[in-house]
Design a protein around this motif. Structure first.
Motif, short mmCIF file in Angstrom:
data_model
loop_
_atom_site.label_atom_id
_atom_site.label_comp_id
_atom_site.label_asym_id
_atom_site.label_seq_id
_atom_site.Cartn_x
_atom_site.Cartn_y
_atom_site.Cartn_z
N ASN A 130 -42.03 51.27 60.81
CA ASN A 130 -43.17 51.45 59.91
C ASN A 130 -43.75 52.85 59.95
O ASN A 130 -44.77 53.11 59.31
N THR A 131 -43.12 53.75 60.71
CA THR A 131 -43.42 55.18 60.58
C THR A 131 -42.35 55.79 59.68
O THR A 131 -41.24 55.26 59.55
N LEU A 132 -42.65 56.93 59.08
CA LEU A 132 -41.67 57.54 58.18
C LEU A 132 -40.43 57.98 58.95
O LEU A 132 -39.30 57.79 58.46
N ALA A 133 -40.60 58.55 60.14
CA ALA A 133 -39.44 58.97 60.93
C ALA A 133 -38.59 57.76 61.29
O ALA A 133 -37.35 57.81 61.21
N GLY A 134 -39.22 56.67 61.70
CA GLY A 134 -38.49 55.46 62.03
C GLY A 134 -37.80 54.86 60.83
O GLY A 134 -36.67 54.38 60.93
N ARG A 135 -38.47 54.88 59.68
CA ARG A 135 -37.88 54.31 58.47
C ARG A 135 -36.63 55.08 58.07
O ARG A 135 -35.63 54.49 57.64
N MET A 136 -36.67 56.41 58.21
CA MET A 136 -35.50 57.22 57.87
C MET A 136 -34.37 57.02 58.87
O MET A 136 -33.19 57.00 58.49
N ALA A 137 -34.71 56.86 60.14
CA ALA A 137 -33.69 56.73 61.17
C ALA A 137 -33.09 55.34 61.23
O ALA A 137 -31.86 55.16 61.32
N PHE A 138 -33.94 54.32 61.21
CA PHE A 138 -33.49 52.94 61.44
C PHE A 138 -33.56 52.06 60.19
O PHE A 138 -32.97 50.98 60.17
N GLY A 139 -34.31 52.51 59.18
CA GLY A 139 -34.49 51.69 57.98
C GLY A 139 -33.19 51.27 57.31
O GLY A 139 -33.02 50.10 56.97
N PRO A 140 -32.23 52.21 57.10
CA PRO A 140 -30.97 51.78 56.48
C PRO A 140 -30.24 50.71 57.28
O PRO A 140 -29.73 49.75 56.72
N ALA A 141 -30.20 50.86 58.61
CA ALA A 141 -29.51 49.88 59.45
C ALA A 141 -30.18 48.51 59.34
O ALA A 141 -29.50 47.47 59.22
N LEU A 142 -31.51 48.47 59.37
CA LEU A 142 -32.22 47.20 59.25
C LEU A 142 -32.00 46.57 57.87
O LEU A 142 -31.85 45.34 57.75
N SER A 143 -31.94 47.41 56.84
CA SER A 143 -31.71 46.89 55.49
C SER A 143 -30.29 46.34 55.35
O SER A 143 -30.08 45.30 54.72
N ILE A 144 -29.32 47.05 55.92
CA ILE A 144 -27.93 46.58 55.87
C ILE A 144 -27.80 45.24 56.58
O ILE A 144 -27.18 44.30 56.06
N TRP A 145 -28.41 45.13 57.75
CA TRP A 145 -28.34 43.89 58.51
C TRP A 145 -28.98 42.74 57.73
O TRP A 145 -28.40 41.64 57.63
N ALA A 146 -30.14 42.97 57.14
CA ALA A 146 -30.83 41.91 56.40
C ALA A 146 -30.03 41.49 55.17
O ALA A 146 -29.93 40.29 54.86
N LEU A 147 -29.44 42.46 54.47
CA LEU A 147 -28.64 42.15 53.29
C LEU A 147 -27.41 41.33 53.66
O LEU A 147 -27.12 40.30 53.02
N LEU A 148 -26.68 41.76 54.69
CA LEU A 148 -25.48 41.03 55.10
C LEU A 148 -25.83 39.62 55.58
O LEU A 148 -25.14 38.65 55.24
N ARG A 149 -26.91 39.51 56.35
CA ARG A 149 -27.32 38.20 56.86
C ARG A 149 -27.68 37.25 55.73
O ARG A 149 -27.18 36.12 55.66
N ASP A 150 -28.54 37.72 54.82
CA ASP A 150 -29.02 36.84 53.75
C ASP A 150 -27.91 36.51 52.76
O ASP A 150 -27.81 35.37 52.27
N ASP A 151 -27.06 37.50 52.45
CA ASP A 151 -25.99 37.25 51.49
C ASP A 151 -24.91 36.35 52.07
O ASP A 151 -24.33 35.53 51.36
N ALA A 152 -24.65 36.47 53.37
CA ALA A 152 -23.69 35.57 54.01
C ALA A 152 -24.19 34.14 53.94
O ALA A 152 -23.41 33.21 53.66
N ARG A 153 -25.47 33.94 54.16
CA ARG A 153 -26.05 32.59 54.05
C ARG A 153 -25.93 32.06 52.62
O ARG A 153 -25.58 30.89 52.39
N ALA A 154 -26.20 32.94 51.65
CA ALA A 154 -26.14 32.51 50.25
C ALA A 154 -24.70 32.14 49.86
O ALA A 154 -24.48 31.16 49.15
N ILE A 155 -23.75 32.94 50.31
CA ILE A 155 -22.35 32.66 49.98
C ILE A 155 -21.90 31.35 50.62
O ILE A 155 -21.22 30.54 49.99
N ARG A 156 -22.29 31.15 51.88
CA ARG A 156 -21.93 29.89 52.55
C ARG A 156 -22.54 28.68 51.84
O ARG A 156 -21.98 27.59 51.85
N ALA A 157 -23.72 28.91 51.22
CA ALA A 157 -24.39 27.83 50.49
C ALA A 157 -23.80 27.62 49.10
O ALA A 157 -24.25 26.74 48.36
#
Length: 332
Positions: A130-157
């Motif tokens: 939630n800091t700008l430095a953190g969002r730039m450093a870790f934000g993409p990784a967190l977004s990738i993880w959330a997308l893969l997790r949620d889309d895998a669930r949707a595909i399995r469903a």
């Protein structure tokens, strides 16, 4: 009735061509001559390409949505399929749900009850994010993880729409890998780094695009910048204008804002910054918002409920248009 949309929006098309040329130059000559320069150029090209994908999903640069989407078919961004980006972003444009931890796919807020159950390590990660430095450093990784997790669930469903989005992404990424293998000099590891850094640049824009506010109209920001980042973001720093007129082309947003500045700042309750230098100064190592949504749940007013109904009708119209373009795959 004759369409108000020109046959070709030349500023967008020419910028798309320039972006592809920069990308090709970065992955070939520039990497061979000076790898650091090639990496920087590829990062900028990929970030610009992502901004252009955003233009395409909003109906630019051609009247034909199918033709427009063909121009961004190659998977330059690697991590996010275009069709998934499109579907999630259209959902995000349902303004009454902006910042909703569940119904806004681009929200960075968490449900306070869910937040209370998180581990100490998880809370630390998201607080840093939630800091700008953190969002730039870790934000993409967190977004990738959330997308893969949620889309895998949707595909399995059994969600065929989500599966189709990922399936369509495979040949798009294959084009990029084929280019790197047959023509380019940049190794795959360096390209993946450039794609990550390109997303990191975009996190500067999305970091404070929306805030928690009781009124939906007060949740979208204006950053009054016309510098290099404004071009990289295709003027989406005028984000309140974009949410008010999502079909307006990127090169029209600054003029729309200048002509109605008082209206937009009154409408978004003064959520404005002068430029990105101010944002870096204020939030590089400091959080703009708490992670748990501070006013959750947010009640809708009668006018916002009416706006929600109108937005839903527009979204349904977009789905019908997409069905007619031959790209609609229903979810099950």
């Amino acid at each position: 009735m004759k369409s108000a949309h020109p046959p070709v929006e030349w500023p967008t098309l020419l910028l798309l061509v320039a972006t592809y040329l920069l990308w090709m130059l970065a992955t070939t000559v520039l990497w061979g001559v000076m790898p650091a320069l090639g990496l920087i150029a590829a990062t900028l090209a990929i970030a610009q390409f992502s901004s252009l994908q955003h233009e395409v999903l909003h109906g630019h640069p051609f009247r034909s949505q199918r033709l427009s989407e063909a121009t961004v078919f190659p998977g330059l961004t690697v991590f996010v399929p275009y069709l998934r980006f499109k579907d999630l972003h259209i959902q995000h444009h349902f303004d009454p749900n902006l910042t909703d931890p569940y119904d806004d796919p681009e929200s960075n807020f968490h449900d306070p009850a869910e937040w209370a159950r998180r581990s100490a390590l998880s809370k630390l990660i998201y607080r840093v994010n939630n800091t700008l430095a953190g969002r730039m450093a870790f934000g993409p990784a967190l977004s990738i993880w959330a997308l893969l997790r949620d889309d895998a669930r949707a595909i399995r469903a059994g969600n065929r729409r989500v599966a189709f989005g990922w399936l369509l992404h495979v040949p798009g990424v294959a084009l990029v890998l084929g280019w790197l293998w047959a023509v380019g000099s940049m190794p795959v590891w360096a390209y993946l780094l450039a794609a990550y850094l390109g997303w990191s640049l975009l996190k500067i824009r999305t970091f404070l695009e929306h805030r928690a506010h009781e009124a939906a109209r007060g949740r979208s920001v204006v950053v009054e910048s016309r510098g290099p980042l404004s071009l990289l973001f295709l003027n989406n720093n005028f984000h309140a204008v974009h949410h008010s007129q999502p079909s307006a082309a990127w090169y029209r947003l600054p003029a729309l804002y200048r002509a109605n500045r008082e209206h937009y700042l009154r409408r978004n309750d003064g959520y404005v910054f002068r430029n990105y230098a101010e944002i870096f100064r204020l939030f590089l190592f400091r959080a703009k918002d708490p992670v748990p949504h501070p006013i959750w749940p947010v009640r809708r007013t009668d006018s916002e409920a009416a706006s929600a109904d109108a937005a839903e009708r527009r979204n349904i119209g977009g789905i019908v248009e997409e069905r007619n373009a031959g790209l609609f795959v229903p979810a099950e």
